[in-house]
Scaffold this motif. Structure first.
Motif, PDB file in Angstrom:
ATOM      1  N   VAL A 155       7.281  -6.909   8.015  1.00 62.25           N
ATOM      2  CA  VAL A 155       6.746  -8.039   7.237  1.00 62.25           C
ATOM      3  C   VAL A 155       5.401  -7.656   6.614  1.00 62.25           C
ATOM      4  O   VAL A 155       5.162  -7.894   5.416  1.00 62.25           O
ATOM      5  N   LEU A 156       4.514  -7.044   7.407  1.00 64.20           N
ATOM      6  CA  LEU A 156       3.211  -6.616   6.878  1.00 64.20           C
ATOM      7  C   LEU A 156       3.383  -5.582   5.764  1.00 64.20           C
ATOM      8  O   LEU A 156       2.660  -5.608   4.760  1.00 64.20           O
ATOM      9  N   THR A 157       4.342  -4.679   5.927  1.00 65.82           N
ATOM     10  CA  THR A 157       4.572  -3.646   4.910  1.00 65.82           C
ATOM     11  C   THR A 157       5.054  -4.254   3.605  1.00 65.82           C
ATOM     12  O   THR A 157       4.614  -3.861   2.512  1.00 65.82           O
ATOM     13  N   VAL A 158       5.965  -5.210   3.698  1.00 62.72           N
ATOM     14  CA  VAL A 158       6.456  -5.895   2.493  1.00 62.72           C
ATOM     15  C   VAL A 158       5.325  -6.634   1.790  1.00 62.72           C
ATOM     16  O   VAL A 158       5.169  -6.538   0.560  1.00 62.72           O
ATOM     17  N   VAL A 159       4.508  -7.338   2.559  1.00 60.59           N
ATOM     18  CA  VAL A 159       3.373  -8.063   1.963  1.00 60.59           C
ATOM     19  C   VAL A 159       2.420  -7.077   1.294  1.00 60.59           C
ATOM     20  O   VAL A 159       1.906  -7.326   0.197  1.00 60.59           O
ATOM     21  N   GLY A 160       2.192  -5.936   1.940  1.00 64.25           N
ATOM     22  CA  GLY A 160       1.321  -4.916   1.363  1.00 64.25           C
ATOM     23  C   GLY A 160       1.834  -4.395   0.033  1.00 64.25           C
ATOM     24  O   GLY A 160       1.071  -4.232  -0.921  1.00 64.25           O
ATOM     25  N   LEU A 161       3.134  -4.130  -0.041  1.00 68.20           N
ATOM     26  CA  LEU A 161       3.716  -3.647  -1.295  1.00 68.20           C
ATOM     27  C   LEU A 161       3.631  -4.707  -2.390  1.00 68.20           C
ATOM     28  O   LEU A 161       3.332  -4.396  -3.550  1.00 68.20           O
ATOM     29  N   PHE A 162       3.892  -5.955  -2.045  1.00 67.46           N
ATOM     30  CA  PHE A 162       3.773  -7.014  -3.049  1.00 67.46           C
ATOM     31  C   PHE A 162       2.323  -7.191  -3.497  1.00 67.46           C
ATOM     32  O   PHE A 162       2.063  -7.533  -4.658  1.00 67.46           O
ATOM     33  N   THR A 163       1.365  -6.943  -2.606  1.00 73.95           N
ATOM     34  CA  THR A 163      -0.047  -6.991  -2.990  1.00 73.95           C
ATOM     35  C   THR A 163      -0.354  -5.954  -4.069  1.00 73.95           C
ATOM     36  O   THR A 163      -1.103  -6.215  -5.017  1.00 73.95           O
ATOM     37  N   LEU A 164       0.270  -4.784  -3.948  1.00 73.08           N
ATOM     38  CA  LEU A 164       0.038  -3.717  -4.925  1.00 73.08           C
ATOM     39  C   LEU A 164       0.629  -4.031  -6.295  1.00 73.08           C
ATOM     40  O   LEU A 164       0.256  -3.397  -7.288  1.00 73.08           O
ATOM     41  N   THR A 165       1.523  -5.006  -6.369  1.00 71.86           N
ATOM     42  CA  THR A 165       2.085  -5.362  -7.678  1.00 71.86           C
ATOM     43  C   THR A 165       1.067  -6.075  -8.568  1.00 71.86           C
ATOM     44  O   THR A 165       1.335  -6.305  -9.751  1.00 71.86           O
ATOM     45  N   GLN A 166      -0.099  -6.406  -8.022  1.00 71.20           N
ATOM     46  CA  GLN A 166      -1.128  -7.095  -8.799  1.00 71.20           C
ATOM     47  C   GLN A 166      -2.124  -6.135  -9.452  1.00 71.20           C
ATOM     48  O   GLN A 166      -3.087  -6.571 -10.088  1.00 71.20           O
ATOM     49  N   ILE A 167      -1.920  -4.835  -9.326  1.00 67.34           N
ATOM     50  CA  ILE A 167      -2.850  -3.871  -9.907  1.00 67.34           C
ATOM     51  C   ILE A 167      -2.796  -3.913 -11.431  1.00 67.34           C
ATOM     52  O   ILE A 167      -1.800  -4.337 -12.016  1.00 67.34           O
ATOM     53  N   GLY A 168      -3.863  -3.482 -12.056  1.00 65.40           N
ATOM     54  CA  GLY A 168      -3.920  -3.414 -13.508  1.00 65.40           C
ATOM     55  C   GLY A 168      -4.866  -2.318 -13.948  1.00 65.40           C
ATOM     56  O   GLY A 168      -5.419  -1.576 -13.121  1.00 65.40           O
ATOM     57  N   LEU A 169      -5.068  -2.204 -15.254  1.00 66.55           N
ATOM     58  CA  LEU A 169      -5.952  -1.157 -15.787  1.00 66.55           C
ATOM     59  C   LEU A 169      -7.418  -1.419 -15.452  1.00 66.55           C
ATOM     60  O   LEU A 169      -8.217  -0.479 -15.414  1.00 66.55           O
ATOM     61  N   ASP A 170      -7.774  -2.676 -15.211  1.00 68.97           N
ATOM     62  CA  ASP A 170      -9.178  -3.024 -14.994  1.00 68.97           C
ATOM     63  C   ASP A 170      -9.436  -3.619 -13.614  1.00 68.97           C
ATOM     64  O   ASP A 170     -10.524  -4.122 -13.350  1.00 68.97           O
TER      65      ASP A 170
END
Length: 497
Positions: free
Chosen positions: A353-368
């Motif tokens: 569960v923590l790993t899935v949440v972590g991966l979804f957190t990374l989907t918010q990255i951007g250029l800035d």
């Protein structure tokens, strides 16, 4: 199944007069250096990938072969490598594996083009598949007293867990201040010196009995996995519906079905099917396969995000990954404390569960976006989650297994993680390439649009990586039934990619 009997040749675990040879700890140090080299190689090469891709003009579709050529050979040949070490002699296999690894590393470091690099990485994986099980077996036969063996495996596990962090920094330093080629060439002196030190210090042992190797099984499973990865690669270039892509995927399916048939009929199978049919062990192997796919791909895409999208240096990239390694080490220790109280299922479910949440957190990255606000939380969540998974996963693989199958069951955790990493990296690299292409088609090919297309590719790959981990979670929830009283006293070493 062939009955095997251990026969030591100059084993240093105990002397003929009954005394204990103090050189056994020196032997452990030598074995630990070899294990450190294998662990370092994975993280060092990850940091060097963007520079290697640019230098050798490797396409986006083909760059995953830098990872998958190694992991496919390592995972696909690991079980065979263990049998080779048992029958030709563990010391002989250990030294031969080191010399072969050094040769392959030299070829890779001097590679004039992509094909040479991919071939060298596959050769590294093949020799690692002999070297790694030989190292584990040498520890087992060298340390015969229970408490000393536990201490020896503790050192081995610490190397496996912490070596990746050292590799990140070393890879950054070598790539930044010398060349990406030294990330491979550095293995040459380490391997040669370790082999020279092993000759007078490490004792020999082997299993008696007729040496029987499952060559048909090895060929079918390796060809099937290579065909599957190549099918994923062609999908990135030609599309999923192309005849070439479908042809490779169909061939992979046929070969892998053929592998199961061969194993069911073999007198000395590479993979005894009875090992994987028990539901708890099957859950361990299947979840290891799925988690390996998400884990290896995460490293690939974050490395390119740091260096290509954010402009990080190789050294800064290495430091950016350090919290990930630290989190795994800490949470693996926590998992070891939890398992006797809760059994394996609770930490594994919490970890996925923590790993899935972590991966979804990374989907918010951007250029800035900021590293601290958008990458670090995802890294920490994933690392804590994976540490909670790896320890019970290794123990789960040994529940109810017969003594003569224990080596295969233990090795399968590492083998499935490596194979899963191969398949996941190839599949998600295709997902990445498709997302990038679609974004450019929809938004044009301006510099800003192209840069943003890369971000779209990364985040899409992270979503699908999370899907792989969710499938692992479903596997654990449905299949794992083992209670705390069924967990073996000693878990295997923690593997972090």
């Amino acid at each position: 199944m062939t009955t095997t009997v251990e026969r030591p040749y100059g084993s240093i675990g105990a002397q003929a007069g009954g005394g204990v040879d103090s050189r056994r700890w020196l032997a452990l140090a030598i074995i630990a250096v070899a294990q450190l080299m294998i662990v370092l190689d994975a993280s060092i090469v990850n940091i060097a990938m963007p520079k290697a891709q640019a230098d050798l003009h490797i396409s986006v579709a083909d760059r995953q072969w830098i990872v998958t050529a190694y992991t496919l050979a390592f995972g696909g040949l690991l079980l065979l490598g263990g049998r080779i070490a048992d029958f030709i002699g563990r010391k002989r296999a250990f030294v031969g594996g080191l010399l072969g690894f050094a040769t392959a590393s030299a070829i890779g470091g001097l590679a004039p083009d992509a094909s040479f690099l991919f071939a060298a990485r596959a050769l590294q994986g093949a020799f690692a598949a002999v070297l790694a099980p030989a190292a584990l077996s040498l520890i087992t036969v060298t340390f015969t007293e229970t408490r000393e063996r536990a201490r020896a495996f503790g050192v081995y596990g610490a190397i496996a867990g912490g070596g990746a962090a050292l590799g990140l920094i070393l890879g950054g330093v070598l790539t930044e201040y010398t060349s990406w080629r030294w990330c491979l060439l550095v293995n040459v002196p380490i391997a040669l010196l370790t082999a020279a030190a092993a000759l007078p210090i490490v004792g020999e042992s082997r299993a008696e009995g007729k040496a029987r190797y499952d060559i048909p099984g090895t060929l079918t499973v390796t060809a099937g996995l290579v065909s599957l990865v190549y099918g994923f690669t062609k999908a990135a270039e030609d599309g999923w519906s192309s005849a070439v892509t479908l042809g490779f995927l169909a061939a992979a399916a046929a070969l892998l079905v053929g592998f199961v048939i061969v194993e069911a009929r073999s007198a000395a199978p590479l993979l005894p099917l009875r090992v994987i049919w028990e539901r708890n062990r099957g859950a361990s192997f299947l979840s290891s396969l799925l988690i390996g796919g998400g884990l290896f791909a995460m490293f690939l895409f974050l490395t390119f995000y740091f260096q290509v999208s954010l402009g990080y240096s190789a050294l800064r990239t290495g430091f950016a990954f350090l919290p990930f390694s630290a989190g795994i080490i800490v949470s693996a220790g926590l998992a070891s404390q939890l398992m006797p109280r809760t059994g394996p299922k609770v930490p594994m479910v919490a970890g996925t569960v923590l790993t899935v949440v972590g991966l979804f957190t990374l989907t918010q990255i951007g250029l800035d976006t900021s590293y601290v606000s958008h990458v670090l939380p995802g890294e920490l969540l994933m690392s804590i989650g994976l540490g909670l998974i790896f320890v019970p996963m290794s123990s789960l693989a040994l529940i109810g297994v017969e003594p003569h199958d224990a080596g295969v069951a233990s090795a399968l955790v590492n083998a499935t993680q490596q194979v899963g990493g191969s398949l996941g990296t190839a599949l998600l690299n295709t997902v990445f390439a498709t997302a990038v292409t679609n974004y450019v088609i929809d938004h044009g090919a301006s510099p800003q649009s192209t840069a943003q297309a890369q971000i779209s590719g990364y985040t899409t790959a992270f979503v699908w990586g999370a899907v792989l981990i969710l499938l692992a979670l479903a596997t654990i929830v449905v299949l794992v039934r083992a209670g705390k009283d069924e967990v073996p006293a000693q878990a295997g070493a923690v593997h972090a990619g």
